[in-house]
Design a protein around this motif. Structure first.
Motif, mmCIF file in Angstrom:
data_model
loop_
_atom_site.group_PDB
_atom_site.id
_atom_site.type_symbol
_atom_site.label_atom_id
_atom_site.label_comp_id
_atom_site.label_asym_id
_atom_site.label_seq_id
_atom_site.Cartn_x
_atom_site.Cartn_y
_atom_site.Cartn_z
ATOM 1 N N PHE A 149 0.888 -1.225 0.025
ATOM 2 C CA PHE A 149 -0.075 -0.063 0.064
ATOM 3 C C PHE A 149 0.955 1.310 -0.113
ATOM 4 O O PHE A 149 0.276 2.386 -0.379
ATOM 5 N N GLU A 150 2.007 1.215 0.361
ATOM 6 C CA GLU A 150 3.167 2.354 0.509
ATOM 7 C C GLU A 150 2.368 3.517 1.204
ATOM 8 O O GLU A 150 2.400 4.535 0.576
ATOM 9 N N PRO A 151 2.271 3.276 2.241
ATOM 10 C CA PRO A 151 1.743 4.370 3.050
ATOM 11 C C PRO A 151 2.842 5.547 3.560
ATOM 12 O O PRO A 151 4.041 5.172 3.532
ATOM 13 N N SER A 152 2.321 6.583 3.865
ATOM 14 C CA SER A 152 3.602 7.517 4.243
ATOM 15 C C SER A 152 3.556 7.663 5.718
ATOM 16 O O SER A 152 4.569 8.370 6.124
ATOM 17 N N LEU A 153 2.543 7.203 6.473
ATOM 18 C CA LEU A 153 2.691 7.001 7.992
ATOM 19 C C LEU A 153 2.580 5.498 8.356
ATOM 20 O O LEU A 153 1.505 5.234 8.024
ATOM 21 N N CYS A 154 3.524 4.895 8.895
ATOM 22 C CA CYS A 154 3.299 3.540 9.418
ATOM 23 C C CYS A 154 3.346 3.354 10.883
ATOM 24 O O CYS A 154 4.232 4.148 11.387
ATOM 25 N N ILE A 155 2.173 3.041 11.586
ATOM 26 C CA ILE A 155 2.207 2.888 12.825
ATOM 27 C C ILE A 155 2.250 1.429 13.294
ATOM 28 O O ILE A 155 1.354 0.787 12.970
ATOM 29 N N LEU A 156 3.300 0.899 13.995
ATOM 30 C CA LEU A 156 3.616 -0.486 14.434
ATOM 31 C C LEU A 156 3.163 -0.642 15.689
ATOM 32 O O LEU A 156 4.102 -0.260 16.838
ATOM 33 N N ASP A 157 2.141 -1.274 16.004
ATOM 34 C CA ASP A 157 1.613 -1.669 17.373
ATOM 35 C C ASP A 157 2.131 -2.892 17.959
ATOM 36 O O ASP A 157 1.746 -3.757 17.403
ATOM 37 N N GLU A 158 2.981 -2.676 18.792
ATOM 38 C CA GLU A 158 3.865 -3.968 19.417
ATOM 39 C C GLU A 158 4.026 -4.882 18.373
ATOM 40 O O GLU A 158 3.649 -6.248 18.477
ATOM 41 N N MET A 159 4.874 -4.677 17.611
ATOM 42 C CA MET A 159 5.257 -5.536 16.358
ATOM 43 C C MET A 159 5.700 -6.792 16.876
ATOM 44 O O MET A 159 5.744 -7.756 16.446
ATOM 45 N N SER A 161 12.220 5.236 4.527
ATOM 46 C CA SER A 161 12.528 5.950 3.405
ATOM 47 C C SER A 161 12.313 7.418 3.632
ATOM 48 O O SER A 161 11.778 7.562 4.650
ATOM 49 N N PRO A 162 13.139 8.303 2.977
ATOM 50 C CA PRO A 162 12.979 9.803 3.431
ATOM 51 C C PRO A 162 11.490 10.210 3.384
ATOM 52 O O PRO A 162 11.190 11.413 3.910
ATOM 53 N N ASP A 163 10.919 9.613 2.425
ATOM 54 C CA ASP A 163 9.372 10.333 2.340
ATOM 55 C C ASP A 163 8.299 9.449 3.241
ATOM 56 O O ASP A 163 7.225 9.329 2.906
ATOM 57 N N ARG A 164 8.985 8.799 4.129
ATOM 58 C CA ARG A 164 7.838 7.685 4.985
ATOM 59 C C ARG A 164 8.295 7.916 6.403
ATOM 60 O O ARG A 164 9.570 7.678 6.700
ATOM 61 N N ALA A 165 7.219 8.051 7.215
ATOM 62 C CA ALA A 165 7.612 7.975 8.603
ATOM 63 C C ALA A 165 7.038 6.860 9.372
ATOM 64 O O ALA A 165 6.113 6.278 9.043
ATOM 65 N N MET A 166 7.691 6.421 10.355
ATOM 66 C CA MET A 166 7.232 5.254 11.242
ATOM 67 C C MET A 166 7.316 5.815 12.744
ATOM 68 O O MET A 166 7.964 6.443 13.280
#
Lengths: 441, 250
Positions: B164-174, B195-200
Motif C-alpha cells: 500500500f506504500e503508506p506515508s505513515l506507518c504505526i507499528l503496534d507492539e510488532m 525511506s525519506p518520504d515515509r515516517a514510522m
C-alpha cells in the motif's frame, strides 16, 4: 387435537380454484381419484398457520393475503416475454427445460439428442399415458401437509426425468421456471427425477420472472429417487420477483450408497418456503445440504428440512447461512430423525444467521429425534451481527463500510456456496450473491 | 509542515480518560519509538490515529499533512497514507488473502482518484512484494491470517505495508508473540521500507525491538501522556532503569 378450522378468504379462494381448474388438470381414473383425495385433505387441513408446529414461523393465513386463480396456458405474448427471460438466464453447458406459467414450453427447451439412458417427458404426458408405476411415484407424497396436498390436487405440468441404470448425462439439466403471466396468477407444478442404480446427474432448478411480471404464486413440488450407488447434485436458485410467492416441496429418497449433494439459495420472492423431506433409505447413503438466504426489505423465507435416517451407516451434513437485512425474516427449521434401526448414523447440522439491521429476524429451530443408541449427532446455531473488529481491520485497510460488509458477507455465505461441485453452477451462485450485495450498496 | 501533528490529545473510552493531553510531532523520514508500561495508553494512541470506533476524543487535535485526521473515516485515513500494523491482526475466514489485498489496494487507489489495478498488474506487484519479503505464495492463497503463526501474521502486516506504500506507518507492539528469529525477519521487512518520504511510529513495551529497528527519537509514555523524549539512547537507559521512575513522575 380438535380444532375447527375457520376458513380464511384465501383458503376459500383456493377451494374455488380447484373447482374451476378441475377440467383442465391432466389425468383420469386413478390420477383423478388421487387428485380428489388430495383436495379433500387440503379442505380438511386448511391453509397452514402458526399453531401447526411445522409452519410455526410461516403463517400462511397472514402471509398469503389472497389466492390467485390458476394461470392460463401461456399465449404468444407470454411465451415471447419468457423467451427474453430465457436469454438473460441462460447457463452455458446445461440442457434447458422451461416451464412458463407452470406449463412446459417445448420451443424454449432443449429436448433433442438426449442420448442413451436419459428420458424426459412432461407431467402431462406421463399422467395421460398408461405408466401407472410412474404415476404412483408422482402421487406418493402423503396428504398430511396441506400445501403438498394442494399441489397434488392442482399440478398442471412439470418435467419427468428418468435416468437409466449406469447412465450419467454429462450436461446438467436446468429446469427453469418462468413466470410470464400478464395478470396475477398461480402456477402449480410437479416434477420427478428418477435416477437408476449407479447413475449420476446434476439438476439445476431456478425460479425467475419475465420482465415486468409482478404478482404471482408458485406452488412447486419435486419428487426424487436416487438409486443404489448413484449421485445427484442438485442446485436451486430462487430469484423470483419481489412480489412473488413461492411454496416448494421436495421429497427425496436415497438408495444404498447413494449420494445427494444439495444447494439452495433464496434471494428472490416476497414470501417463500422450501420444505424438503430427505430419506436415507439405503445403507451407506450420504446427504449434504447447503442453504443460503439473502434477504432484505420485508422478505420472508423459510427453509424447513426433515432428514430421516431410516437405516444404519448413513451420514448427513446440513449447513445453513442466512443474511438478513432491513425488516426481513429468515426461518430455518432442521429436523433430524434417527430411527431405531439406524445405528452408526452420523448426522450434523450447523446454522448461522447474520443480522444486518436491528429489525431483521432469524429463527433457527433444530430438532433431533434420536431413537438409536450408537450414533453421532450434533447441531449448532448462532445468530449475530458482523464482527466489529473484522470490519475495523478492513476499513483501516481502505474499504468503505459497505465494501467491508460485502466482503464479510461473501465470506459468510461462501462456505455454503463452496459445496457446489460444478464450477459453472458455483460461479452462478457466487454472481447471484454478488448481485444481491451490489443491489444493497 | 509536519506529517503528523498531535496536539494536547484527550481520549476517553466509556468513562475512563486514557490519554490526558498527549502531544507528538512526526516529520517525513523519521522513525519514532513510543515506549511505556502496560496501560500507559500506547495502543489507544495507535487506535485513535487509525480511527477505531469506541474512542471518544474529548480534546485536542490530530493533523495529518495539515488536515484534520479525526474528521476522516478509517478508510479515508488509509487512502491518505495512514497505515496501522495491528498488534493482533484478525483472522478473516473465507476471504482469500489475495482478494483482500486487491480489494483494499483498489479501494485506496479509487479514493485517491487513481485507476484501479487490473488483476494481472496487481498479481505481478503482489508477487514481487511477497518475494522481496520472503512470503510464500501459499500464504497468499489462504484466508486472511487463517491458521497463520504469530510470525506469519506480522509478516502479512508488513506485506500490506509494502504493497500500500503508506506515508505513515504505526507499528503496534510488532514484537509481541514473536521469537527472536521471527522478530528479525519482521524487522528486516520494516527496515527495507524506511525511506525519506515515509515516517514510522514504533510502539513497543520492550527495548529489544529497537535493536533491530533503530529509531531516530524515543518517547516515553506514562499515564496517558509523553513524559520524556530523547534520542535512541533513551531506550537503553530505560532498559537499565525500568519505567518506575516515570510512573512516579507522571
Amino acid at each position: 387435537m380438535n380444532v375447527v378450522v375457520a376458513k380464511t378468504e384465501t383458503g376459500r379462494a383456493l377451494s374455488d380454484a380447484f373447482a374451476v381448474a378441475r377440467g383442465r388438470l391432466p389425468g383420469t381414473g386413478q390420477v383423478a381419484d388421487r387428485r380428489r383425495q388430495a383436495f379433500e385433505a387440503y379442505e380438511r387441513l386448511g391453509l397452514p398457520h402458526r399453531r401447526i408446529e411445522e409452519w410455526k414461523y410461516t403463517d400462511l393465513r397472514t402471509l398469503m393475503r389472497e389466492a390467485f386463480s390458476l394461470a392460463a396456458e401461456p399465449d404468444a405474448a407470454a411465451l415471447e416475454r419468457a423467451g427474453e427471460a430465457v436469454r438473460s438466464h441462460t447457463i452455458d453447458g446445461v440442457r434447458r427445460l422451461v416451464l412458463v406459467d407452470g406449463v412446459f414450453a417445448p420451443n424454449l427447451s432443449q429436448t433433442d439428442g438426449l442420448g442413451q439412458g436419459l428420458r424426459i417427458r412432461t407431467l402431462q404426458e406421463v399422467l395421460e399415458d398408461a405408466d401407472s408405476a410412474l404415476q404412483a411415484q408422482l402421487f406418493a407424497p402423503e396428504n398430511s401437509d396441506a400445501m403438498v396436498a394442494l399441489n397434488s390436487a392442482m399440478a398442471t405440468d412439470g418435467v419427468v426425468i428418468e435416468i437409466a441404470d449406469g447412465a450419467a448425462p454429462k450436461e446438467p439439466l436446468h429446469v427453469l421456471h418462468i413466470a410470464s403471466t400478464a395478470t396475477p396468477a398461480a402456477m402449480f407444478t410437479r416434477s420427478l427425477l428418477r435416477l437408476g442404480n449407479n447413475a449420476g446427474v446434476t439438476l439445476v432448478e431456478s425460479f425467475v420472472a419475465a420482465d415486468g411480471v409482478k404478482a404471482y404464486q408458485v406452488h412447486d413440488s419435486l419428487i426424487v429417487s436416487i438409486g443404489d450407488g448413484s449421485r445427484l447434485d442438485h442446485v436451486r436458485l430462487i430469484e423470483d420477483g419481489r412480489d412473488a410467492f413461492n411454496i416448494s416441496s421436495a421429497m427425496v429418497t436415497l438408495g444404498a450408497h447413494a449420494h445427494f449433494n444439495f444447494f439452495n439459495m433464496t434471494s428472490g420472492a416476497s414470501v417463500s418456503r422450501y420444505q424438503a423431506t430427505i430419506v436415507c433409505a439405503g445403507e451407506g447413503s450420504r446427504v449434504e445440504t447447503n442453504g443460503v438466504n439473502l434477504l432484505n426489505g420485508r422478505q420472508h423465507a423459510d427453509t424447513t428440512l426433515l432428514l430421516d435416517h431410516a437405516v444404519p451407516n448413513c451420514a448427513s451434513r446440513e449447513v445453513f447461512r442466512a443474511v438478513v437485512d432491513d425488516r426481513a425474516h429468515s426461518v430455518f427449521q432442521g429436523r433430524i430423525i434417527v430411527r431405531p434401526d439406524a445405528q452408526k448414523t452420523d448426522a450434523k447440522m450447523m446454522t448461522r444467521a447474520l443480522l444486518l439491521s436491528d429489525e431483521a429476524e432469524a429463527d433457527n429451530k433444530p430438532e433431533l429425534e434420536i431413537f438409536a443408541d450408537d450414533v453421532t449427532c450434533g447441531h449448532g446455531a448462532t445468530t449475530g451481527a458482523l464482527d466489529e473488529s473484522l470490519l475495523f481491520y478492513l476499513r483501516a485497510r481502505g474499504l468503505s463500510e459497505k465494501e467491508a460488509q460485502a466482503l464479510l458477507i461473501q465470506a459468510f455465505v461462501g462456505e455454503a456456496i463452496e459445496s457446489i461441485a460444478n464450477d459453472t453452477l458455483r460461479d452462478l451462485a457466487v454472481s447471484a450473491a454478488q448481485r444481491w450485495l451490489e443491489a444493497r450498496a | 509542515m509536519a506529517l503528523l501533528e498531535i496536539k494536547d490529545l484527550h481520549v476517553r473510552v466509556e468513562d475512563n480518560e486514557i490519554l490526558h493531553g498527549l502531544s507528538l510531532t512526526v516529520n517525513e523520514g523519521e522513525v519514532h519509538a513510543i515506549m511505556g508500561p502496560n496501560g500507559s495508553g500506547k495502543s489507544t494512541l495507535s487506535h485513535v490515529i487509525a480511527g477505531k470506533p469506541d474512542y471518544e476524543v474529548t480534546g485536542g487535535q490530530i493533523l495529518f499533512n495539515g488536515e484534520d485526521l479525526l474528521a476522516m473515516q478509517p478508510d479515508e485515513r488509509a487512502a491518505k497514507g495512514v497505515f496501522l500494523a495491528f498488534q493482533y491482526p484478525v483472522e478473516i475466514p473465507g476471504v482469500a488473502t489475495m482478494t483482500f489485498l486487491r480489494t483494499a489496494l483498489n479501494a485506496q487507489r479509487k479514493a485517491r482518484g487513481e485507476s484501479e489495478l487490473l488483476t494481472p498488474a496487481f498479481l505481478k506487484k503482489a508477487y514481487e512484494v511477497a518475494a522481496r519479503l520472503n512470503v510464500p505464495r501459499d500464504m497468499l492463497k489462504r484466508g486472511v491470517n487463517v491458521g497463520f503463526s504469530g510470525g506469519e501474521k506480522k509478516r502479512n502486516e508488513i506485506l500490506q505495508m509494502a504493497l500500500f506504500e503508506p506515508s505513515l506507518c504505526i507499528l503496534d507492539e510488532m514484537d509481541s508473540g514473536l521469537d527472536i528469529d521471527a522478530l528479525r525477519v519482521a524487522a528486516d521487512g520494516v527496515n527495507a521500507l524506511r525511506s525519506p518520504d515515509r515516517a514510522m511510529v514504533v510502539i513497543t513495551h520492550y527495548q529489544r525491538l529497537l535493536n533491530y529497528v533503530v529509531p531516530d527519537f524515543v518517547h516515553v509514555m506514562s499515564k496517558g501522556r509523553v513524559v520524556k523524549s530523547g534520542g535512541k539512547e533513551l531506550a537503553l537507559e530505560l532498559e537499565a532503569s525500568g519505567y518506575t521512575q516515570f510512573e512516579d513522575a507522571a
